[in-house]
Motif scaffolding. Structure first.
Motif: not given
Lengths: 189, 359
Positions: A47, A77-78
């Motif tokens: 991340p 993502r994240f």
């Protein structure tokens, strides 16, 4: 007026550098800026998130943003925890095709295929600067020349050879937006 | 006023050097490491010395030595490393050697350590707890002034947000007023000038020049700390006049509370906040005044309830106190946990307000 930006992606996409570039550009223009970084221990793929706040006076925003006006989403993502704090209606630059524009239904979304744009100007490593160029073309938070100057100032001596390519990436990112409201814009190469 | 975009650690180091700090020794520990790195980059150019010591114990004792020679000197760590320094800090308090300890803490579990100390003797450490990077820049200089003014070690209580957030700041030397000369400083000559005094916790003096001895000396030190307690406490507060509920918090947490209280007031709640700027001396009289007549006194801190003790000592009505903080640390163990967040703080305050509503 305070403007908050959250940037989210994965390590290696240039998230931290683009956020630092914007914050430094605003500072060099004599404005107040705050930059908070949040990233995993991984060099790549983990991340990577940052937030930038820019204002004309001392800032009220907290180092952990309670809410934000705008976003740059470089990877799907994240991002969820920070994206949940976006105020509806603000601008979001999303990196196509990694990020689905429909994932931000309440925002004014501008899609840019940053990898394609960066590659087309011979700067394949500079997708972060493509996204930043696009973001600034939409928000006009700083003078585009300030971004170039801040980018150059932040490059360490052993990276100076990338300055010209980074500048092209910033410019190409802005051109990909074209200064128009191009909601869910098609990829421009 | 030109602003520079600096990471908090770097801004604090630059400000300390602007205040005349010329000696720094410490051992790396996150999130303090950035401050040590910044000192190592900046101090040589300013004509100073920065040492990466073998451990925190060496670091603080090197600092004690530099300070005994009259330099503006500092050390630092996070609370876990400052635990190792307690003996030297107590020694400095009793032998009256001024220096600054930068605690770039991982969270707020250092309150007892800072305000009660872990060394021996009737001493206290002045503790400054800035709420954001601009105030940290000011406190980095104020800490040296207070240390020199009272010949006592001073603790600067930072945290991960102060250490690592980059903020536009302006750094220039700040003037806090005149200071007594350091005519006590050791000058390296054995009985040469006669101006330097032997610095010893027992204050026995020399055979040819007897000192006051431990009884008189320790009473004088205790009286000095009582005088500091009476005059140097600092606080900040807002909306106290019309508030039914007062939230007490320190450091970064107080900045978050201030933000949330502004929101709650916009929603019509009669709420205010109180922030001790100095954790010791604790602004007790001011807190008594601020809490007088309040229906609720909420204490928010990221620990199991440490400042809570001081609030209990000084609040006008102990029955009004409710603790809404708690231990909260990130998965890494190096930074604040999820409690340091405006929406979470807001929910905790609202939960207490809802309890108190009459049907």
């Amino acid at each position: 007026m305070e403007r908050e930006l959250v940037v989210t992606g994965v390590g290696g996409q240039g998230i931290q550098l683009l956020a630092k570039t914007l914050a430094l550009a605003a500072t060099r223009e004599g404005r107040h800026a705050m930059l908070s970084a949040d990233y995993g221990g991984e060099m790549r793929g983990g991340p990577s998130r940052a937030s930038v706040v820019i204002g004309d006076g001392p800032l009220r925003a907290l180092p952990v943003l309670a809410s934000a006006w705008s976003a740059i989403v470089a990877h799907h993502r994240f991002g969820e925890p920070v994206l949940a704090r976006l105020r509806p209606g603000g601008p979001a630059i999303v990196n196509l095709p990694l990020v689905d524009p429909a994932s931000l239904p309440r925002m004014t979304v501008y899609g840019v295929d940053a990898t394609a744009v960066a590659t087309s100007v011979g700067a394949p490593q500079a997708i972060g600067f493509v996204l930043l160029g696009a973001y600034n073309a939409v928000t006009r938070l700083v003078d585009p020349a300030s971004l170039v100057a801040a980018m150059e100032e932040l490059l360490p001596p052993y990276r100076k050879q990338h300055a010209a390519a980074n500048a092209r990436a910033l410019e190409a990112g802005a051109a990909a937006i074209g200064g128009r409201d191009v909601r869910h814009a098609e990829v421009r190469r | 006023m030109t602003l520079e975009l600096l990471e908090g650690n770097d801004a604090i180091a630059a400000s300390a050097i602007a205040a005349g700090c010329r000696f720094f020794a410490g051992y790396p520990m996150s999130p303090f490491t950035g401050l040590l790195e910044s000192m190592s980059r900046r101090l040589p150019a300013a004509g100073g010395v920065c040492l990466n010591a073998e451990s925190e114990i060496e670091g603080v004792n090197m600092t004690l030595g530099a300070a005994a020679a009259g330099a503006r000197a500092a050390t630092g760590s996070c609370g876990q490393g400052i635990a190792l320094m307690q003996e030297a800090i107590a020694e400095a308090a009793l032998n009256e050697t001024p220096f600054v300890v930068f605690n770039m803490a991982r969270n707020q579990q250092d309150y007892f350590q800072a305000t009660r100390g872990g060394g021996w003797g009737d001493y206290r450490t002045i503790t400054l707890a800035p709420k954001d990077v601009p105030e940290a820049v000011e406190h980095a200089q104020l800490a040296f002034h207070l240390a020199d003014r009272y010949r006592a070690p001073v603790i600067f209580y930072g945290d991960p947000l102060l250490a690592q957030t980059r903020v536009g700041v302006s750094i220039r030397p700040l003037d806090f007023g005149p200071l007594p000369p350091k005519d006590w400083a050791l000058d390296g000559t054995g009985g040469g000038t006669g101006r330097s005094r032997q610095i010893w916790t027992w204050a026995m003096g020399k055979a040819t020049d007897p000192g006051p001895g431990p009884d008189r000396h320790w009473r004088a030190v205790a009286e000095k700390f009582a005088a500091i307690d009476a005059t140097e406490s600092r606080f900040e507060q807002a909306h106290v006049e019309d508030a039914e509920t007062l939230v007490v918090a320190f450091g970064s947490a107080a900045r978050f509370v201030e933000y949330v209280v502004d929101e709650l007031r916009a929603d019509g709640h009669r709420i205010g906040w109180f922030r001790p700027v100095t954790l010791w001396p604790f602004p007790g009289a001011a807190l008594t005044a601020a809490t007088t007549g309040k229906r609720r006194v909420l204490v928010f801190e990221l620990n199991a309830g440490q400042m809570l003790d001081d609030v209990r000592i000084h609040a006008a009505d102990r029955a009004a106190i409710r603790f809404i903080g708690g231990v909260s640390i990130s998965e890494s163990g190096l930074a604040f946990g999820e409690l340091m967040d405006a929406p979470v703080i807001r929910d905790r305050i609202l939960a207490v307000l809802a309890e108190g509503e009459r049907p």
